[in-house]
Design a protein around this motif. Structure first.
Motif, PDB file in Angstrom:
ATOM      1  N   THR A  39       0.887  -1.143  -0.047  1.00 48.05           N
ATOM      2  CA  THR A  39      -0.034  -0.123   0.002  1.00 48.05           C
ATOM      3  C   THR A  39       0.879   1.103  -0.056  1.00 48.05           C
ATOM      4  OG1 THR A  39      -1.672  -1.216   1.274  1.00 48.05           O
ATOM      5  CG2 THR A  39      -1.716   1.203   1.395  1.00 48.05           C
ATOM      6  N   ALA A  40       0.719   2.241  -0.905  1.00 47.80           N
ATOM      7  CA  ALA A  40       1.373   3.405  -0.844  1.00 47.80           C
ATOM      8  C   ALA A  40       1.403   3.967   0.454  1.00 47.80           C
ATOM      9  CB  ALA A  40       0.657   4.377  -1.899  1.00 47.80           C
ATOM     10  N   GLN A  41       2.468   4.613   0.709  1.00 46.52           N
ATOM     11  CA  GLN A  41       3.010   5.171   2.043  1.00 46.52           C
ATOM     12  C   GLN A  41       2.842   4.206   3.334  1.00 46.52           C
ATOM     13  OE1 GLN A  41       3.990   8.319   1.572  1.00 46.52           O
ATOM     14  NE2 GLN A  41       3.530   8.139  -0.593  1.00 46.52           N
ATOM     15  N   LYS A  42       2.254   3.251   3.056  1.00 43.08           N
ATOM     16  CA  LYS A  42       2.242   2.208   4.277  1.00 43.08           C
ATOM     17  C   LYS A  42       2.804   1.057   4.326  1.00 43.08           C
ATOM     18  CE  LYS A  42      -2.814   3.663   5.460  1.00 43.08           C
ATOM     19  NZ  LYS A  42      -3.916   3.342   5.752  1.00 43.08           N
ATOM     20  N   GLY A  43       3.517   0.842   3.110  1.00 42.73           N
ATOM     21  CA  GLY A  43       4.484  -0.256   3.114  1.00 42.73           C
ATOM     22  C   GLY A  43       3.536  -1.655   2.897  1.00 42.73           C
ATOM     23  N   PHE A  44       4.287  -2.606   3.446  1.00 39.27           N
ATOM     24  CA  PHE A  44       3.686  -4.073   3.465  1.00 39.27           C
ATOM     25  C   PHE A  44       3.243  -4.646   4.407  1.00 39.27           C
ATOM     26  CE2 PHE A  44       7.213  -3.317   0.521  1.00 39.27           C
ATOM     27  CZ  PHE A  44       7.088  -3.827  -0.750  1.00 39.27           C
ATOM     28  N   ARG A  45       1.958  -5.649   4.065  1.00 42.38           N
ATOM     29  CA  ARG A  45       1.532  -6.463   5.404  1.00 42.38           C
ATOM     30  C   ARG A  45       1.135  -7.620   4.511  1.00 42.38           C
ATOM     31  NH1 ARG A  45      -5.011  -5.651   6.210  1.00 42.38           N
ATOM     32  NH2 ARG A  45      -5.492  -5.654   4.315  1.00 42.38           N
ATOM     33  N   VAL A  46       1.086  -8.673   5.438  1.00 39.39           N
ATOM     34  CA  VAL A  46       0.717 -10.117   5.070  1.00 39.39           C
ATOM     35  C   VAL A  46      -0.579 -10.006   4.291  1.00 39.39           C
ATOM     36  CG1 VAL A  46       0.521 -12.647   5.743  1.00 39.39           C
ATOM     37  CG2 VAL A  46       2.359 -11.168   6.746  1.00 39.39           C
ATOM     38  N   SER A  47      -0.875 -10.689   3.416  1.00 38.41           N
ATOM     39  CA  SER A  47      -2.212 -10.635   2.670  1.00 38.41           C
ATOM     40  C   SER A  47      -3.399 -11.447   3.745  1.00 38.41           C
ATOM     41  CB  SER A  47      -2.125 -11.638   1.536  1.00 38.41           C
ATOM     42  OG  SER A  47      -1.150 -11.004   0.654  1.00 38.41           O
ATOM     43  N   PRO A  48      -4.240 -10.747   3.858  1.00 37.50           N
ATOM     44  CA  PRO A  48      -5.313 -11.223   4.884  1.00 37.50           C
ATOM     45  C   PRO A  48      -5.948 -12.507   4.356  1.00 37.50           C
ATOM     46  CG  PRO A  48      -6.296  -9.599   3.695  1.00 37.50           C
ATOM     47  CD  PRO A  48      -4.673  -9.391   3.339  1.00 37.50           C
ATOM     48  N   VAL A  49      -6.375 -13.204   5.202  1.00 41.43           N
ATOM     49  CA  VAL A  49      -7.351 -14.671   4.825  1.00 41.43           C
ATOM     50  C   VAL A  49      -8.690 -14.338   4.848  1.00 41.43           C
ATOM     51  CG1 VAL A  49      -5.418 -16.040   5.475  1.00 41.43           C
ATOM     52  CG2 VAL A  49      -7.047 -15.444   7.064  1.00 41.43           C
ATOM     53  N   SER A  50      -9.668 -15.145   4.040  1.00 39.32           N
ATOM     54  CA  SER A  50     -11.078 -14.974   4.273  1.00 39.32           C
ATOM     55  C   SER A  50     -11.510 -16.256   3.612  1.00 39.32           C
ATOM     56  CB  SER A  50     -11.502 -13.813   3.566  1.00 39.32           C
ATOM     57  OG  SER A  50     -11.266 -13.872   1.919  1.00 39.32           O
ATOM     58  N   VAL A  51     -12.702 -16.568   4.116  1.00 35.93           N
ATOM     59  CA  VAL A  51     -13.429 -17.844   3.587  1.00 35.93           C
ATOM     60  C   VAL A  51     -13.732 -17.481   2.035  1.00 35.93           C
ATOM     61  CG1 VAL A  51     -15.742 -18.965   3.741  1.00 35.93           C
ATOM     62  CG2 VAL A  51     -14.664 -18.170   5.798  1.00 35.93           C
ATOM     63  N   GLU A  52     -14.164 -16.351   1.705  1.00 40.78           N
ATOM     64  CA  GLU A  52     -14.264 -16.130   0.204  1.00 40.78           C
ATOM     65  C   GLU A  52     -13.019 -16.488  -0.703  1.00 40.78           C
ATOM     66  OE1 GLU A  52     -17.247 -14.224   2.640  1.00 40.78           O
ATOM     67  OE2 GLU A  52     -15.275 -13.931   2.556  1.00 40.78           O
ATOM     68  N   ASP A  53     -11.891 -15.940  -0.142  1.00 41.43           N
ATOM     69  CA  ASP A  53     -10.718 -16.237  -0.851  1.00 41.43           C
ATOM     70  C   ASP A  53     -10.288 -17.772  -1.087  1.00 41.43           C
ATOM     71  OD1 ASP A  53      -8.042 -15.076  -1.993  1.00 41.43           O
ATOM     72  OD2 ASP A  53      -7.398 -16.362  -0.249  1.00 41.43           O
ATOM     73  N   LEU A  54     -10.605 -18.331   0.305  1.00 40.87           N
ATOM     74  CA  LEU A  54     -10.265 -19.884   0.250  1.00 40.87           C
ATOM     75  C   LEU A  54     -11.191 -20.587  -0.676  1.00 40.87           C
ATOM     76  CD1 LEU A  54      -8.752 -22.240   1.523  1.00 40.87           C
ATOM     77  CD2 LEU A  54     -10.486 -22.112   3.336  1.00 40.87           C
ATOM     78  N   GLU A  55     -12.321 -20.292  -0.803  1.00 39.98           N
ATOM     79  CA  GLU A  55     -13.306 -21.010  -1.580  1.00 39.98           C
ATOM     80  C   GLU A  55     -12.880 -20.724  -3.158  1.00 39.98           C
ATOM     81  OE1 GLU A  55     -17.045 -19.140  -0.411  1.00 39.98           O
ATOM     82  OE2 GLU A  55     -17.350 -20.785   0.953  1.00 39.98           O
ATOM     83  N   ASP A  56     -12.340 -19.507  -3.553  1.00 38.00           N
ATOM     84  CA  ASP A  56     -12.077 -19.228  -4.724  1.00 38.00           C
ATOM     85  C   ASP A  56     -10.638 -19.977  -5.235  1.00 38.00           C
ATOM     86  OD1 ASP A  56     -11.861 -18.225  -7.480  1.00 38.00           O
ATOM     87  OD2 ASP A  56     -10.739 -16.329  -6.808  1.00 38.00           O
ATOM     88  N   LEU A  57      -9.810 -19.926  -4.196  1.00 39.82           N
ATOM     89  CA  LEU A  57      -8.680 -20.626  -4.230  1.00 39.82           C
ATOM     90  C   LEU A  57      -8.589 -22.092  -4.388  1.00 39.82           C
ATOM     91  CD1 LEU A  57      -5.291 -20.868  -3.839  1.00 39.82           C
ATOM     92  CD2 LEU A  57      -5.649 -20.793  -1.566  1.00 39.82           C
ATOM     93  N   THR A  58      -9.489 -22.722  -3.552  1.00 43.56           N
ATOM     94  CA  THR A  58      -9.875 -24.122  -3.637  1.00 43.56           C
ATOM     95  C   THR A  58     -10.243 -24.832  -4.908  1.00 43.56           C
ATOM     96  OG1 THR A  58     -10.236 -24.299  -1.224  1.00 43.56           O
ATOM     97  CG2 THR A  58     -10.786 -26.128  -2.438  1.00 43.56           C
ATOM     98  N   LYS A  59     -11.428 -23.870  -5.502  1.00 40.82           N
ATOM     99  CA  LYS A  59     -11.987 -24.047  -6.911  1.00 40.82           C
ATOM    100  C   LYS A  59     -11.069 -24.091  -7.920  1.00 40.82           C
ATOM    101  CE  LYS A  59     -14.424 -21.123  -8.618  1.00 40.82           C
ATOM    102  NZ  LYS A  59     -15.681 -20.159  -8.815  1.00 40.82           N
ATOM    103  N   THR A  60     -10.175 -22.966  -7.981  1.00 37.20           N
ATOM    104  CA  THR A  60      -9.017 -23.051  -8.857  1.00 37.20           C
ATOM    105  C   THR A  60      -8.081 -23.934  -8.924  1.00 37.20           C
ATOM    106  OG1 THR A  60      -9.500 -20.541  -8.917  1.00 37.20           O
ATOM    107  CG2 THR A  60      -7.393 -21.211 -10.017  1.00 37.20           C
TER     108      THR A  60
END
Length: 231
Positions: free
Chosen positions: A64-85
């Motif tokens: 993020t501009a001016q804020k640096g880096f952070r570990v990508s958050p996790v979510s049920v929606e992301d996991l479902e999309d990841l699993t399907k793919t």
């Protein structure tokens, strides 16, 4: 005393931060401060910045501009999309591996399964060392299954998806113990692959991956997000 090449130091920095993310030492949502990482790892500013940029490109970090880096958050929606793919790509790789695999491929699968089956199940242990050993053996087994696939692009995409999914699985492993016959699931997949039954092998691998995702969802993984820290 021979100095370590700069490229090697940069690669070591990248691998260490990546492992800390996968092992959940850096939990989802955590802000990574470059200066602190330099001090902790004894690495140069350039090496840390390059490692973080690379990890951001791979989806492990958000920038993020001016804020640096952070570990990508996790979510049920992301996991479902990841699993399907992941299931779709895994099946493509596995079908081709079953079609093209020869004796060496079969031998590698059997050897990887034997080693994995002899280790304490990551779903029934909590020690970081045991989880790491099991995770490494698990990756070796799943990679052996698709190793005869000749599509480099499919294998690259598969490896990226595997790493992203592994972060979710490790979050689950350190959060609770799960009653699950993982050895039985792996054995069934192996036997179907060795029998050249591609349809059954793909069905079993899909169920195996979906089962893991379903358990993570049941544990309400969203509640395990770390709150982003201030700068």
């Amino acid at each position: 005393m021979t100095a370590v090449p700069v490229k090697s130091l940069t690669e070591q920095t990248y691998l260490q931060i990546r492992d800390d993310i996968l092992s959940c030492r850096h939990r989802p949502g955590t802000r990574l401060r470059i200066k602190m990482l330099c001090e902790e790892m004894g690495a140069s500013l350039g090496a840390v910045r390059e490692a973080l940029s690379r990890l951001a490109a791979e989806g492990f970090l958000e920038s993020t501009a001016q804020k640096g880096f952070r570990v990508s958050p996790v979510s049920v929606e992301d996991l479902e999309d990841l699993t399907k793919t992941r299931i779709a790509i895994e099946e493509l790789c596995l079908r081709e591996a079953i079609r093209l695999g020869e004796l060496e491929w079969e031998t590698d699968i059997v050897g990887a399964f034997h080693r994995l089956s002899r280790l304490p199940d990551a779903f029934a242990i909590s020690g970081a060392t045991d989880v790491q050993a099991w995770s490494s053996a698990n990756e070796t087994f799943h990679s052996a299954l698709v190793s005869a696939c000749r599509s480099n692009w499919l294998l690259r995409i598969r490896a990226m998806l595997f790493d992203q999914a592994d972060r979710y699985r490790r979050l689950m492993a350190i959060s609770t113990k799960v009653d699950r016959d993982v050895v039985g699931e792996h054995r069934a997949i192996m036997e179907a692959a060795l029998a050249r039954n591609a349809d059954l092998a793909c069905t079993l691998i899909a169920e195996h991956l979906q089962h893991t995702a379903d358990i993570v969802v049941e544990l309400s993984l969203q509640n395990m997000d770390a709150e982003p820290t201030g700068d």
